[in-house]
Design a protein around this motif. Structure first.
Motif, PDB file in Angstrom:
ATOM      1  N   ASP A  29       0.813  -1.212   0.000  1.00  0.00           N
ATOM      2  CA  ASP A  29       0.000   0.000   0.000  1.00  0.00           C
ATOM      3  C   ASP A  29       0.844   1.259   0.000  1.00  0.00           C
ATOM      4  OD1 ASP A  29      -2.291  -1.484   0.003  1.00  0.00           O
ATOM      5  OD2 ASP A  29      -2.503  -1.478   2.193  1.00  0.00           O
ATOM      6  N   TYR A  30       1.977   1.254   0.740  1.00  0.00           N
ATOM      7  CA  TYR A  30       2.834   2.428   0.864  1.00  0.00           C
ATOM      8  C   TYR A  30       4.272   2.044   0.535  1.00  0.00           C
ATOM      9  CZ  TYR A  30      -1.151   4.177   3.495  1.00  0.00           C
ATOM     10  OH  TYR A  30      -2.405   4.556   3.877  1.00  0.00           O
ATOM     11  N   PRO A  31       4.563   1.867  -0.749  1.00  0.00           N
ATOM     12  CA  PRO A  31       5.917   1.459  -1.114  1.00  0.00           C
ATOM     13  C   PRO A  31       6.882   2.620  -1.027  1.00  0.00           C
ATOM     14  CG  PRO A  31       4.626   1.833  -3.076  1.00  0.00           C
ATOM     15  CD  PRO A  31       3.701   2.024  -1.904  1.00  0.00           C
ATOM     16  N   GLY A  32       8.180   2.287  -1.061  1.00  0.00           N
ATOM     17  CA  GLY A  32       9.180   3.337  -1.233  1.00  0.00           C
ATOM     18  C   GLY A  32       9.761   3.889   0.033  1.00  0.00           C
ATOM     19  N   HIS A  33       9.630   3.206   1.188  1.00  0.00           N
ATOM     20  CA  HIS A  33      10.256   3.701   2.413  1.00  0.00           C
ATOM     21  C   HIS A  33      11.766   3.796   2.192  1.00  0.00           C
ATOM     22  CE1 HIS A  33       6.844   3.632   5.218  1.00  0.00           C
ATOM     23  NE2 HIS A  33       6.397   2.649   4.469  1.00  0.00           N
ATOM     24  N   GLY A  34      12.331   4.920   2.554  1.00  0.00           N
ATOM     25  CA  GLY A  34      13.755   5.122   2.381  1.00  0.00           C
ATOM     26  C   GLY A  34      14.118   5.894   1.130  1.00  0.00           C
ATOM     27  N   ARG A  35      13.200   6.027   0.201  1.00  0.00           N
ATOM     28  CA  ARG A  35      13.477   6.836  -0.975  1.00  0.00           C
ATOM     29  C   ARG A  35      12.451   7.966  -1.049  1.00  0.00           C
ATOM     30  NH1 ARG A  35      10.169   5.703  -5.379  1.00  0.00           N
ATOM     31  NH2 ARG A  35       8.819   3.873  -5.165  1.00  0.00           N
ATOM     32  N   ARG A  36      12.796   9.008  -1.770  1.00  0.00           N
ATOM     33  CA  ARG A  36      11.942  10.190  -1.790  1.00  0.00           C
ATOM     34  C   ARG A  36      10.665   9.917  -2.588  1.00  0.00           C
ATOM     35  NH1 ARG A  36      14.317  15.453  -4.587  1.00  0.00           N
ATOM     36  NH2 ARG A  36      13.765  14.240  -6.436  1.00  0.00           N
ATOM     37  N   LEU A  37       9.527  10.159  -1.933  1.00  0.00           N
ATOM     38  CA  LEU A  37       8.242  10.021  -2.599  1.00  0.00           C
ATOM     39  C   LEU A  37       7.681  11.364  -3.040  1.00  0.00           C
ATOM     40  CD1 LEU A  37       6.461   7.376  -0.328  1.00  0.00           C
ATOM     41  CD2 LEU A  37       7.703   6.995  -2.452  1.00  0.00           C
ATOM     42  N   ALA A  38       7.990  12.416  -2.312  1.00  0.00           N
ATOM     43  CA  ALA A  38       7.477  13.741  -2.637  1.00  0.00           C
ATOM     44  C   ALA A  38       8.455  14.787  -2.120  1.00  0.00           C
ATOM     45  CB  ALA A  38       6.095  13.962  -2.042  1.00  0.00           C
ATOM     46  N   SER A  39       8.506  15.904  -2.810  1.00  0.00           N
ATOM     47  CA  SER A  39       9.388  17.007  -2.419  1.00  0.00           C
ATOM     48  C   SER A  39       8.718  18.320  -2.800  1.00  0.00           C
ATOM     49  CB  SER A  39      10.745  16.881  -3.126  1.00  0.00           C
ATOM     50  OG  SER A  39      11.573  17.987  -2.822  1.00  0.00           O
ATOM     51  N   VAL A  40       8.703  19.259  -1.858  1.00  0.00           N
ATOM     52  CA  VAL A  40       8.058  20.542  -2.094  1.00  0.00           C
ATOM     53  C   VAL A  40       8.892  21.632  -1.436  1.00  0.00           C
ATOM     54  CG1 VAL A  40       6.613  20.339  -0.031  1.00  0.00           C
ATOM     55  CG2 VAL A  40       5.868  21.807  -1.901  1.00  0.00           C
ATOM     56  N   ARG A  41       8.910  22.803  -2.048  1.00  0.00           N
ATOM     57  CA  ARG A  41       9.650  23.923  -1.465  1.00  0.00           C
ATOM     58  C   ARG A  41       8.949  24.424  -0.215  1.00  0.00           C
ATOM     59  NH1 ARG A  41      10.536  25.569  -6.918  1.00  0.00           N
ATOM     60  NH2 ARG A  41       8.761  26.973  -6.808  1.00  0.00           N
ATOM     61  N   VAL A  42       9.739  24.888   0.741  1.00  0.00           N
ATOM     62  CA  VAL A  42       9.178  25.427   1.972  1.00  0.00           C
ATOM     63  C   VAL A  42       8.481  26.745   1.675  1.00  0.00           C
ATOM     64  CG1 VAL A  42      10.948  24.330   3.380  1.00  0.00           C
ATOM     65  CG2 VAL A  42      11.281  26.672   2.585  1.00  0.00           C
ATOM     66  N   SER A  43       7.607  27.158   2.569  1.00  0.00           N
ATOM     67  CA  SER A  43       6.947  28.446   2.430  1.00  0.00           C
ATOM     68  C   SER A  43       7.987  29.562   2.496  1.00  0.00           C
ATOM     69  CB  SER A  43       5.917  28.635   3.541  1.00  0.00           C
ATOM     70  OG  SER A  43       5.199  29.841   3.366  1.00  0.00           O
ATOM     71  N   PRO A  44       8.017  30.466   1.512  1.00  0.00           N
ATOM     72  CA  PRO A  44       9.123  31.434   1.425  1.00  0.00           C
ATOM     73  C   PRO A  44       8.978  32.660   2.317  1.00  0.00           C
ATOM     74  CG  PRO A  44       7.626  31.750  -0.411  1.00  0.00           C
ATOM     75  CD  PRO A  44       7.083  30.578   0.383  1.00  0.00           C
ATOM     76  N   GLY A  45       8.065  32.632   3.274  1.00  0.00           N
ATOM     77  CA  GLY A  45       7.814  33.825   4.083  1.00  0.00           C
ATOM     78  C   GLY A  45       9.038  34.328   4.828  1.00  0.00           C
ATOM     79  N   SER A  46       9.777  33.442   5.468  1.00  0.00           N
ATOM     80  CA  SER A  46      10.959  33.870   6.222  1.00  0.00           C
ATOM     81  C   SER A  46      12.040  34.423   5.294  1.00  0.00           C
ATOM     82  CB  SER A  46      11.511  32.701   7.030  1.00  0.00           C
ATOM     83  OG  SER A  46      11.850  31.620   6.182  1.00  0.00           O
ATOM     84  N   TYR A  47      12.174  33.840   4.109  1.00  0.00           N
ATOM     85  CA  TYR A  47      13.175  34.336   3.161  1.00  0.00           C
ATOM     86  C   TYR A  47      12.789  35.715   2.614  1.00  0.00           C
ATOM     87  CZ  TYR A  47      15.273  29.699   3.182  1.00  0.00           C
ATOM     88  OH  TYR A  47      15.884  28.534   3.561  1.00  0.00           O
ATOM     89  N   LEU A  48      11.492  35.915   2.381  1.00  0.00           N
ATOM     90  CA  LEU A  48      11.043  37.237   1.936  1.00  0.00           C
ATOM     91  C   LEU A  48      11.298  38.285   3.010  1.00  0.00           C
ATOM     92  CD1 LEU A  48       7.662  36.321   0.193  1.00  0.00           C
ATOM     93  CD2 LEU A  48       9.818  36.946  -0.905  1.00  0.00           C
ATOM     94  N   ALA A  49      11.088  37.913   4.274  1.00  0.00           N
ATOM     95  CA  ALA A  49      11.361  38.846   5.372  1.00  0.00           C
ATOM     96  C   ALA A  49      12.844  39.180   5.432  1.00  0.00           C
ATOM     97  CB  ALA A  49      10.884  38.251   6.685  1.00  0.00           C
ATOM     98  N   ALA A  50      13.696  38.155   5.265  1.00  0.00           N
ATOM     99  CA  ALA A  50      15.143  38.399   5.297  1.00  0.00           C
ATOM    100  C   ALA A  50      15.572  39.288   4.137  1.00  0.00           C
ATOM    101  CB  ALA A  50      15.892  37.068   5.254  1.00  0.00           C
ATOM    102  N   ALA A  51      15.007  39.051   2.946  1.00  0.00           N
ATOM    103  CA  ALA A  51      15.347  39.880   1.788  1.00  0.00           C
ATOM    104  C   ALA A  51      14.901  41.323   2.002  1.00  0.00           C
ATOM    105  CB  ALA A  51      14.707  39.300   0.528  1.00  0.00           C
TER     106      ALA A  51
END
Length: 306
Positions: free
Chosen positions: A21-43
Motif C-alpha cells: 500500500d505504501y511502497p518506497g520507504h527510504g526513498r523520496r516520494l514527494a518534495s516541495v519547497r518550503v513556504s518562502p515567508g521567512s526568506y522574503l522577510a530576510a530579503a
C-alpha cells in the motif's frame, strides 16, 4: 502450525500488505519547497539595510547587502525543500545544512510523531467563475514544524503521499478535503467531461436563482415517490451512484476554485437526490465560498439556510 507460528505469519502478511500500500520507504516520494515567508522577510530587511548603508555612503557594504537580498536569499529559498520518504519528513538544502551545523540536530519528523496538520486557504484572484486559492499547510509534531504552500504539482504530490498515512483525527476539515478531493487538473477535466457538465461560458451566464429538487410542488403537498425525509423513493442505484459522483466532483471543483462548475455539479446531484444531507452540506459550503468571493448577501443567507 501452532498459535505462535500463526501469529508470526499474520504479522509478516500485514507488513507485506503495508509495503504494497505504501511502497518506497527510504526513498523520496514527494518534495516541495518550503513556504518562502521567512526568506522574503530576510530579503526585505537586507534591502532596507542596503538603503541605510547607501545613505551612509558605504557603497561597498550596500552593494553586498543588496546582492545577498536579491541573489543569495532567493537561491536559498529555491533550494530549501521538504522531502518525504514514506516515513519521515525532513528539510534539505544549504540553509537547513547550516542550521544543522549550528544547532547540532537535523530537522525531521516521523509520521508517528506528527500531532496535527492545519491548512489555511487564501483567495488570491477571482476571474469570471474561477477563484484562485493558495493553500498553506502546516505540519507540527515533536519539537518540529514544517510549512509548505500550494503552487504546483509538487504540492499535490506531497498531499497525496503524506495525508493518507496520517490518522484523520490529526487533520482539520480543510486538510481532510485536500486529502479526499485535491487532484490533477487533467484528471478533473476528464471527470467533468465524463459527467457532461456544461461549459464554463454557459455556466458563467447562468443565474444563481435556481430551485433544487426532483419535483416542483405546492407547499403542503407531498410530491410523488417521495418518502418522509424528502428523498425520492424511486431513485435507482445507478442514479444514486451518479449523484454521489456529482457530489464528489463538486467538491473537487470547489477545492480547485472552479466555483461555477462546482455549483452545477451540486445542482445536478441534488436534483437526483434532494434529501442527501451530505451533498446539501457540501453545497452550502460552496454557496458560502461564492458569497464571499462575490460579496453577495443573498447567497450567504442561502448558504446558512442549507
Amino acid at each position: 502450525m501452532n498459535e505462535s507460528d500463526q501469529l508470526e505469519t499474520l504479522k509478516a502478511l500485514t507488513e507485506v500488505a503495508k509495503e504494497r500500500d505504501y511502497p518506497g520507504h527510504g526513498r523520496r516520494l514527494a518534495s516541495v519547497r518550503v513556504s518562502p515567508g521567512s526568506y522574503l522577510a530576510a530579503a526585505s530587511v537586507l534591502t532596507f539595510g542596503s538603503a541605510l548603508l547607501l545613505r551612509s555612503e558605504q557603497d561597498l557594504w550596500a552593494l553586498g547587502a543588496l546582492g545577498l537580498a536579491w541573489l543569495v536569499v532567493p537561491l536559498l529559498a529555491f533550494t530549501d525543500r521538504i522531502e518525504f520518504d514514506g516515513d519521515v519528513l525532513r528539510r534539505r538544502g544549504p540553509a537547513p545544512f547550516i542550521q544543522r551545523l549550528i544547532a547540532g540536530r537535523h530537522k525531521q519528523l516521523r509520521i508517528e510523531d506528527c500531532e496535527r496538520v492545519d491548512t489555511q486557504a487564501l483567495r488570491t484572484l477571482r476571474r469570471r467563475g474561477r477563484v484562485r486559492y493558495r493553500y498553506r499547510t502546516q505540519v507540527t509534531g515533536r519539537n518540529a514544524e514544517f510549512t509548505f504552500a500550494s503552487g504546483g504539482r509538487s504540492y499535490r504530490e506531497m498531499i497525496s503521499q503524506l495525508l493518507p498515512r496520517l490518522h484523520e483525527d490529526k487533520l482539520d476539515l480543510r486538510t481532510l478535503e485536500l486529502r479526499d478531493y485535491l487532484c490533477e487538473p487533467k484528471e478533473l477535466n476528464r471527470e467533468a467531461a465524463h459527467l457532461h457538465l456544461a461549459s464554463v461560458d454557459v455556466l458563467d451566464s447562468a443565474t444563481l436563482d435556481f430551485k433544487l429538487g426532483r419535483n416542483q410542488h405546492q407547499p403542503g403537498k407531498r410530491s410523488e415517490g417521495a418518502d418522509g425525509d424528502g428523498s425520492a423513493a424511486t431513485i435507482s442505484p445507478a442514479e444514486i451512484e451518479r449523484a454521489m459522483l456529482l457530489g464528489a466532483l463538486g467538491n473537487k471543483l470547489r477545492i480547485a476554485g472552479r466555483l461555477n462548475q462546482a455549483r452545477e455539479a451540486f445542482r445536478r446531484a441534488l436534483i437526483i437526490s434532494p434529501g442527501n444531507g451530505r451533498i446539501i452540506f457540501d453545497f452550502a459550503r460552496l454557496l458560502r465560498s461564492q458569497a464571499s468571493s462575490l460579496s453577495d448577501a443573498k447567497l450567504l443567507s442561502r448558504a446558512r439556510a442549507a
